[in-house]
Design a protein around this motif. Structure first.
Motif, PDB file in Angstrom:
ATOM      1  N   PHE A  31      -5.862 -10.893   4.155  1.00 58.81           N
ATOM      2  CA  PHE A  31      -5.451  -9.880   5.153  1.00 58.81           C
ATOM      3  C   PHE A  31      -6.400 -10.105   6.357  1.00 58.81           C
ATOM      4  N   GLU A  71      -5.852  -0.318  16.668  1.00 60.42           N
ATOM      5  CA  GLU A  71      -5.536  -1.478  17.454  1.00 60.42           C
ATOM      6  C   GLU A  71      -6.646  -2.241  18.125  1.00 60.42           C
ATOM      7  N   GLU A  74     -10.148  -2.407  13.997  1.00 63.27           N
ATOM      8  CA  GLU A  74      -9.441  -2.288  12.656  1.00 63.27           C
ATOM      9  C   GLU A  74     -10.551  -2.010  11.459  1.00 63.27           C
ATOM     10  N   ARG A 145     -10.692   0.630   6.494  1.00 68.17           N
ATOM     11  CA  ARG A 145      -9.595   1.721   6.669  1.00 68.17           C
ATOM     12  C   ARG A 145      -8.846   1.710   5.577  1.00 68.17           C
ATOM     13  N   GLU A 146      -8.942   2.685   4.840  1.00 69.16           N
ATOM     14  CA  GLU A 146      -8.112   2.997   3.371  1.00 69.16           C
ATOM     15  C   GLU A 146      -6.584   2.619   3.717  1.00 69.16           C
ATOM     16  N   GLU A 147      -6.146   3.204   4.908  1.00 72.72           N
ATOM     17  CA  GLU A 147      -4.665   3.446   5.152  1.00 72.72           C
ATOM     18  C   GLU A 147      -4.192   1.778   5.516  1.00 72.72           C
ATOM     19  N   SER A 148      -5.153   0.987   6.030  1.00 70.65           N
ATOM     20  CA  SER A 148      -4.649  -0.635   6.499  1.00 70.65           C
ATOM     21  C   SER A 148      -4.906  -1.156   5.032  1.00 70.65           C
ATOM     22  N   ASP A 150      -3.983   0.098   2.296  1.00 64.07           N
ATOM     23  CA  ASP A 150      -2.698   0.305   1.613  1.00 64.07           C
ATOM     24  C   ASP A 150      -1.628  -0.552   2.246  1.00 64.07           C
ATOM     25  N   LYS A 151      -1.654  -0.613   3.457  1.00 66.26           N
ATOM     26  CA  LYS A 151      -0.591  -1.229   4.204  1.00 66.26           C
ATOM     27  C   LYS A 151      -0.479  -2.640   3.773  1.00 66.26           C
ATOM     28  N   ALA A 152      -1.740  -3.083   3.614  1.00 67.16           N
ATOM     29  CA  ALA A 152      -1.857  -4.721   3.455  1.00 67.16           C
ATOM     30  C   ALA A 152      -1.387  -5.081   1.868  1.00 67.16           C
ATOM     31  N   LEU A 154       0.694  -3.423   0.251  1.00 69.07           N
ATOM     32  CA  LEU A 154       2.323  -3.224   0.199  1.00 69.07           C
ATOM     33  C   LEU A 154       2.772  -4.466   0.685  1.00 69.07           C
ATOM     34  N   ALA A 155       2.304  -5.215   1.604  1.00 66.56           N
ATOM     35  CA  ALA A 155       2.708  -6.334   2.319  1.00 66.56           C
ATOM     36  C   ALA A 155       2.425  -7.631   1.485  1.00 66.56           C
TER      37      ALA A 155
END
Length: 188
Positions: A31, A71, A74, A145-148, A150-152, A154-155
């Motif tokens: 990531f 943006e 990060e 960031r926890e949200e980032s 999580d997205k990573a 998933l990807a």
């Protein structure tokens, strides 16, 4: 003041080289490349000489990251070359850092990863090559960031296998390969 700025620039340059050659170059974190290419990593060199002063810097950086536009920023690398140079002290500080995260009510939103020149996973010997996955040139707290994350995850369909893949990469590279990776850049 100028010497601190030059020193900070050198510290950041060494950290960026490590990120480029080890973390991204060996794909230890799949990531990392995207945020580096987009210049979304905030590099901060703490001048703290005590854990208490570092905790103050950490509090400021956690708040700044939480409020920043992803943006633009990060993730943050809080590099602290003048404190917690002993790995055991650094490792103990991580509990304090996590406590601060809860105190400022950012747990669940941000998390802290750790890197250190003498990083050692539990159950390993100090010179085991596997420890090098988390060995940075200076003690460093990585604010994410926890949200980032999580997205990573998933990807990246097999994110749970990153740790094992990293261990295999380091075993294959070995100590000599690690030295060669940095030797032409003046770091050993």
């Amino acid at each position: 003041m100028t010497s601190n700025l030059l020193n900070s620039a050198d510290v950041i340059a060494a950290t960026e080289l490590w990120l480029e050659k080890a973390v991204i170059g060996l794909n230890l974190c799949p990531f990392a490349k995207a945020v580096q290419v987009k210049q979304q990593i905030r590099y901060i060199v703490s001048q703290a000489r005590t854990p208490e002063a570092l905790l103050d810097d950490l509090a400021r950086e956690l708040e700044l990251l939480a409020e920043a536009n992803p943006e633009t920023i990060e993730t943050t690398l809080l590099i602290h070359p003048m404190t917690l140079n002993d790995f055991l002290d650094f490792n103990d500080f991580l509990d304090v850092a996590d406590g601060l995260l809860e105190e400022v009510e950012l747990d669940g939103q941000l998390q802290i990863a750790s890197f250190h020149p003498d990083y050692q996973f539990a159950g390993t010997e100090p010179d085991d090559i596997e420890n090098y996955t988390n060995r940075a040139p200076f003690p460093t707290l990585h604010l994410l960031r926890e949200e980032s994350i999580d997205k990573a995850v998933l990807a990246f369909p097999e994110a749970e296998q990153i740790y094992e893949k990293n261990m295999d990469t380091m075993r294959e590279l070995g100590h000599e390969g690690w030295r060669r990776l940095f030797s032409k850049y003046g770091k050993k």
